[in-house]
Design a protein around this motif. Structure first.
Motif, PDB file in Angstrom:
ATOM      1  N   ALA B  18       0.745  -1.302  -0.014  1.00 40.97           N
ATOM      2  CA  ALA B  18       0.057   0.137   0.066  1.00 40.97           C
ATOM      3  C   ALA B  18       0.837   1.186   0.115  1.00 40.97           C
ATOM      4  N   CYS B  19       1.942   1.273   0.751  1.00 43.98           N
ATOM      5  CA  CYS B  19       2.876   2.433   0.868  1.00 43.98           C
ATOM      6  C   CYS B  19       3.525   2.784  -0.457  1.00 43.98           C
ATOM      7  N   GLY B  20       3.784   1.551  -1.283  1.00 46.19           N
ATOM      8  CA  GLY B  20       4.346   1.790  -2.551  1.00 46.19           C
ATOM      9  C   GLY B  20       3.235   2.393  -3.407  1.00 46.19           C
ATOM     10  N   ASP B  21       2.273   2.000  -3.437  1.00 43.39           N
ATOM     11  CA  ASP B  21       1.151   2.434  -4.510  1.00 43.39           C
ATOM     12  C   ASP B  21       0.969   4.058  -4.162  1.00 43.39           C
ATOM     13  N   ASP B  22       1.006   4.441  -2.848  1.00 43.16           N
ATOM     14  CA  ASP B  22       1.208   5.804  -2.438  1.00 43.16           C
ATOM     15  C   ASP B  22       2.081   6.808  -3.062  1.00 43.16           C
ATOM     16  N   ASP B  23       3.338   6.039  -3.129  1.00 42.24           N
ATOM     17  CA  ASP B  23       4.360   6.785  -3.658  1.00 42.24           C
ATOM     18  C   ASP B  23       4.169   7.005  -5.199  1.00 42.24           C
ATOM     19  N   VAL B  24       3.971   6.017  -5.863  1.00 43.38           N
ATOM     20  CA  VAL B  24       3.683   6.083  -7.236  1.00 43.38           C
ATOM     21  C   VAL B  24       2.587   7.013  -7.615  1.00 43.38           C
ATOM     22  N   GLN B  25       1.337   7.034  -6.800  1.00 45.25           N
ATOM     23  CA  GLN B  25       0.501   7.901  -7.044  1.00 45.25           C
ATOM     24  C   GLN B  25       0.864   9.477  -6.684  1.00 45.25           C
ATOM     25  N   ALA B  26       1.829   9.573  -5.690  1.00 45.10           N
ATOM     26  CA  ALA B  26       2.187  10.758  -5.550  1.00 45.10           C
ATOM     27  C   ALA B  26       3.295  11.575  -6.303  1.00 45.10           C
ATOM     28  N   GLU B  27       3.688  10.899  -7.219  1.00 43.63           N
ATOM     29  CA  GLU B  27       4.899  11.217  -8.006  1.00 43.63           C
ATOM     30  C   GLU B  27       4.401  12.245  -8.827  1.00 43.63           C
ATOM     31  N   GLU B  28       4.906  13.518  -8.811  1.00 48.21           N
ATOM     32  CA  GLU B  28       4.448  14.501  -9.715  1.00 48.21           C
ATOM     33  C   GLU B  28       5.013  14.644 -11.138  1.00 48.21           C
ATOM     34  N   THR B  29       4.592  14.529 -11.993  1.00 47.36           N
ATOM     35  CA  THR B  29       5.351  14.259 -13.278  1.00 47.36           C
ATOM     36  C   THR B  29       4.774  15.357 -14.389  1.00 47.36           C
ATOM     37  N   ALA B  30       5.564  15.370 -15.310  1.00 49.04           N
ATOM     38  CA  ALA B  30       5.142  16.300 -16.537  1.00 49.04           C
ATOM     39  C   ALA B  30       5.694  15.529 -17.803  1.00 49.04           C
ATOM     40  N   GLU B  31       4.955  15.817 -18.949  1.00 46.86           N
ATOM     41  CA  GLU B  31       5.332  14.896 -20.212  1.00 46.86           C
ATOM     42  C   GLU B  31       6.065  15.943 -20.842  1.00 46.86           C
ATOM     43  N   PHE B 205      22.979  23.158 -22.275  1.00 45.42           N
ATOM     44  CA  PHE B 205      22.438  23.857 -20.952  1.00 45.42           C
ATOM     45  C   PHE B 205      21.484  25.006 -20.970  1.00 45.42           C
ATOM     46  N   GLN B 206      20.482  24.830 -20.553  1.00 48.12           N
ATOM     47  CA  GLN B 206      19.274  25.934 -20.572  1.00 48.12           C
ATOM     48  C   GLN B 206      18.258  25.226 -19.475  1.00 48.12           C
ATOM     49  N   THR B 207      17.969  26.218 -18.737  1.00 53.27           N
ATOM     50  CA  THR B 207      16.974  25.705 -17.644  1.00 53.27           C
ATOM     51  C   THR B 207      15.347  25.420 -18.124  1.00 53.27           C
ATOM     52  N   ILE B 208      15.103  24.251 -17.818  1.00 48.94           N
ATOM     53  CA  ILE B 208      13.901  23.693 -18.213  1.00 48.94           C
ATOM     54  C   ILE B 208      13.063  23.258 -16.751  1.00 48.94           C
ATOM     55  N   THR B 209      12.064  24.246 -16.557  1.00 46.88           N
ATOM     56  CA  THR B 209      11.122  24.163 -15.508  1.00 46.88           C
ATOM     57  C   THR B 209       9.963  23.394 -15.812  1.00 46.88           C
ATOM     58  N   LEU B 210       9.552  22.224 -15.335  1.00 44.07           N
ATOM     59  CA  LEU B 210       8.238  21.607 -15.577  1.00 44.07           C
ATOM     60  C   LEU B 210       7.431  21.617 -14.603  1.00 44.07           C
ATOM     61  N   GLU B 211       6.089  22.053 -14.939  1.00 43.96           N
ATOM     62  CA  GLU B 211       5.233  22.155 -13.853  1.00 43.96           C
ATOM     63  C   GLU B 211       4.629  20.883 -13.789  1.00 43.96           C
ATOM     64  N   VAL B 212       3.726  20.466 -12.706  1.00 52.01           N
ATOM     65  CA  VAL B 212       3.146  19.253 -12.547  1.00 52.01           C
ATOM     66  C   VAL B 212       2.109  18.908 -13.863  1.00 52.01           C
ATOM     67  N   ASP B 213       2.089  17.950 -14.257  1.00 51.20           N
ATOM     68  CA  ASP B 213       1.014  17.797 -15.197  1.00 51.20           C
ATOM     69  C   ASP B 213       1.099  18.482 -16.588  1.00 51.20           C
ATOM     70  N   GLU B 214       2.327  19.117 -16.618  1.00 54.41           N
ATOM     71  CA  GLU B 214       2.349  20.153 -17.871  1.00 54.41           C
ATOM     72  C   GLU B 214       2.818  19.159 -18.845  1.00 54.41           C
ATOM     73  N   GLU B 215       2.391  19.553 -20.036  1.00 53.10           N
ATOM     74  CA  GLU B 215       3.044  18.887 -21.332  1.00 53.10           C
ATOM     75  C   GLU B 215       3.967  19.813 -21.995  1.00 53.10           C
ATOM     76  N   ARG B 216       5.106  19.580 -22.028  1.00 49.30           N
ATOM     77  CA  ARG B 216       6.136  20.535 -22.515  1.00 49.30           C
ATOM     78  C   ARG B 216       6.699  20.135 -23.967  1.00 49.30           C
ATOM     79  N   THR B 217       6.693  20.895 -24.976  1.00 52.18           N
ATOM     80  CA  THR B 217       7.322  20.438 -26.047  1.00 52.18           C
ATOM     81  C   THR B 217       8.985  21.172 -26.218  1.00 52.18           C
ATOM     82  N   VAL B 218       9.987  20.548 -26.073  1.00 56.28           N
ATOM     83  CA  VAL B 218      11.416  21.125 -26.240  1.00 56.28           C
ATOM     84  C   VAL B 218      11.542  21.223 -27.831  1.00 56.28           C
ATOM     85  N   ASN B 219      11.549  22.369 -28.374  1.00 52.20           N
ATOM     86  CA  ASN B 219      11.924  22.629 -29.874  1.00 52.20           C
ATOM     87  C   ASN B 219      13.358  22.567 -29.977  1.00 52.20           C
ATOM     88  N   LEU B 220      13.694  21.884 -31.030  1.00 46.67           N
ATOM     89  CA  LEU B 220      15.092  21.759 -31.454  1.00 46.67           C
ATOM     90  C   LEU B 220      15.536  22.014 -32.796  1.00 46.67           C
TER      91      LEU B 220
END
Lengths: 358, 275
Positions: B18-31, B205-220
């Motif tokens: 149960a603790c493991g599940d909480d950890d996964v659910q709690a992970e804050e990600t961005a795409e 090298f360039q600062t890339i800040t990703l907000e929680v649940d953000e979908e970011r496109t890095v343009n190259l």
């Protein structure tokens, strides 16, 4: 009263006529066996994975039905030709014509393509790539006026009424009734048969790669030039479009066989005729070179009678042509070197395949 | 009582799970997605368009038919003390920027590749590999299904036992007659790059800040012209820091390995991160 009797007789006769014509088209088949068994497809080591559509798994009964259809002149309007007329096993499932002749004696504009290893053609079929799958491709020649010149709408009833086909369709696809026989199932069966026409991986080239045989000095030199292995010989640039294991990369190129100042100047637009893109004009599928020694004449319109003529064309750098591939360039091959490349091409011949009676 | 003893480990297992599940659910990600576009000296890059090879230095008319490449081992990087921590975005993918002028909308949009979800937060840059990483380069196309980018037999050269990491093909009007020719005239160039030693990594090298649940496109962006940079005098016979395309139109043989290496290395300079 007399009129009533006449009307009754006419009605009865009509009823009988209708029954006679509909019964064979609408016959219950559920009593016939349907026990599908997978067809074991042998794919040589190093070949691509065989990918089979989920809605058309390969079964023994499906391949058998496809084979019967492939060889059966019932597919043509006058029952004189079938697929095999232009895809003869002895010639690696192609014919010996520059362009194939249909039932009306008219020539098509393109050469019959070998069906060998066509299961792995995953970027479109035909010289211009217009069909996305074997199932889609198999529908076309029946109605092509320059080929079998039949109509599916007429052919399907022939199949439904046939003495043997209903049971074969039942065995292949589990249909319950002859009325379920349609062009899509016929095409699926033909596609199954075509999908198993795979090299056995025992051409001399394969045996050399597996350490079971050795090239002659001429074959080895040809191999070197074909794949530009060393600096000892010139680069013949062949491997780019005819790479292992199929000796095609499934791509489309303008190889400079037609002089064309602009994209509009091609008598046959090839891929461009399908996509409408001017930069695709004059591009054709790079064919597999496996069994190439058996599939003369060469190119999409069969213009070259011999491999020697093909080598001369490439050695010159083709003709100045819009959209020509940069891979085409003067190769500076000597007569000996051209012969050595042809010697190598002979190692791609898979006689066991062409002699095998399927 | 004995039954209760059996239940104890099971209960502990339940809590641990149960603790493991909480950890996964709690992970804050961005795409994070990657978008690639190509330019030629600042102009949009199209195949079949006519450019000057290097305006003012070498004014040969040149047009391309193919520009594509593999990318591998792409990751976001974070400075952790004296080291960099890498968060993988993708292992391998294939980018074709061979868009002709009729495909302007696609060229304008570029090629977008979906990356993995990564923990939200601030990163210090992005690392991109050009080519096929060595572990994957030991495989070959027959090992992959047709939908896999590594199944391309057009991008494998058995003479090298390597994938072709990048292709740059086209024609150059060397004789200046206004016609791109192949018949009896050598105007084609086909640069096919590959082998493990040419795999090129670039860290931007360039600062890339990703907000929680953000979908970011890095343009190259890739400036194709920069791929022709050459400082080895043997291959730069005009001494203008450019590859001598007329005399060295290909990259197959061992003798041309230096061109192969240099052009792959040039990807490092040709790529830039766009705002």
């Amino acid at each position: 009263m007399k009129e009533l009797n006449t009307a009754l007789v006419v009605t009865l006769l009509l009823g009988l006529l209708v029954q006679c014509s509909t019964t064979p088209l609408d016959r219950d088949l559920s009593h016939l066996p349907y026990t599908p068994e997978p067809y074991e497809v042998k794919v040589p080591e190093g070949f691509p994975r065989l990918e089979v559509p989920e809605d058309n798994p390969i079964t023994k009964a499906g391949v058998a039905l496809g084979q019967k259809l492939f060889f059966d002149p019932i597919l043509s309007a006058d029952s004189t030709m079938s697929c095999v007329n232009c895809h003869l096993p002895y010639f690696a499932l192609t014919d010996v014509e520059a362009t194939s002749v249909g039932i009306d004696g008219l020539r098509g504009r393109r050469s019959s393509m070998s069906l060998l290893n066509v299961a792995f053609y995953n970027t479109g079929l035909f010289w211009d790539g217009r069909s996305p799958s074997l199932e889609a491709q198999a529908l076309e020649p029946v109605e092509d006026t320059l080929e079998l010149h039949h109509k599916w709408v007429d052919l399907v009833p022939q199949l439904r009424e046939h003495a043997e086909y209903p049971a074969l369709f039942r065995a292949a696809f589990g249909i319950q009734n002859t009325a379920e026989i349609n062009k899509e199932l016929a095409a699926k069966a033909i596609a199954q048969f075509e999908r198993v026409q795979i090299s056995d991986g025992r051409a001399k080239f394969d045996r050399v790669m597996q350490g079971e045989a050795t090239f002659t000095p001429d074959e080895a030199a040809g191999y070197d030039m074909f794949f530009d292995v060393t600096n000892e010989f010139p680069d013949a640039e062949c491997g780019h479009c005819h790479n292992v294991p199929l000796f095609t990369t499934n791509e489309y190129f303008n190889n400079g066989i037609t002089a064309a100042a602009t994209p509009e100047d091609f008598p046959d637009p090839g891929l461009g005729g399908v996509t409408g893109n001017p930069y695709d004009m004059g591009k054709f599928r790079a064919p597999s070179l496996r069994n190439i020694t058996l599939t003369a004449p060469y190119m999409h319109d069969g213009r070259f009678k011999t491999l020697s003529e093909v080598l001369d064309h490439y050695n010159q750098g083709g003709q100045t042509s819009a959209n020509v591939s940069p891979l085409i360039r003067p190769l500076k091959l000597s007569e000996v070197e051209k012969r050595q490349i042809i010697a190598f091409l002979h190692t791609l011949t898979d006689r066991k395949f062409v002699n095998h009676r399927r | 009582m004995r039954k209760l003893l059996y239940l104890l480990p099971l209960s502990l297992l339940f809590f641990v799970t149960a603790c493991g599940d909480d950890d996964v659910q709690a992970e804050e990600t961005a795409e994070v997605n990657l978008n690639f576009k190509a330019t030629y000296d600042g102009d949009d890059f199209y195949t079949e368009n006519i450019y000057k090879l290097f305006e003012g230095v070498d004014d040969t008319d040149i047009k391309f038919s193919t520009f594509d490449f593999f990318i591998g081992n792409v990751s976001l990087i974070k400075n952790v003390g004296e080291e960099f921590e890498e968060t993988e975005l993708l292992e391998i993918d294939f980018v074709s920027l061979s868009f002709d002028p009729g495909q302007a909308a696609q060229a304008e949009a570029g090629v977008t590749i979906q990356g993995r979800k990564v923990p939200a937060g601030t990163y210090d840059g992005i690392k991109i590999g050009f080519g096929v990483p060595a572990d994957l380069n030991r495989t070959s196309p027959s090992e992959y299904g047709s939908g896999d980018v590594l199944s391309k037999t057009s991008h494998y050269w058995s003479g090298w036992d390597s994938y072709i990491f990048a292709k740059l093909e086209g024609l150059a009007d060397h004789n200046g007659n206004g016609v791109f020719e192949t018949s009896g005239v050598e105007e084609g160039f086909t640069y096919h790059m590959g082998t493990d030693e040419t795999f090129t990594e670039r860290t931007i090298f360039q600062t890339i800040t990703l907000e929680v649940d953000e979908e970011r496109t890095v343009n190259l962006n890739l400036d194709v012209r920069k791929l022709f940079r050459m400082t080895l005098s043997e291959y730069d016979q005009d001494d203008n820091d450019l590859l001598d395309v007329e005399d060295f139109p290909g990259t197959h043989t061992d003798a041309e390995l230096q061109i192969n290496k240099t052009m792959m290395n040039n990807f490092s300079d040709a790529v830039s991160l766009q705002e």
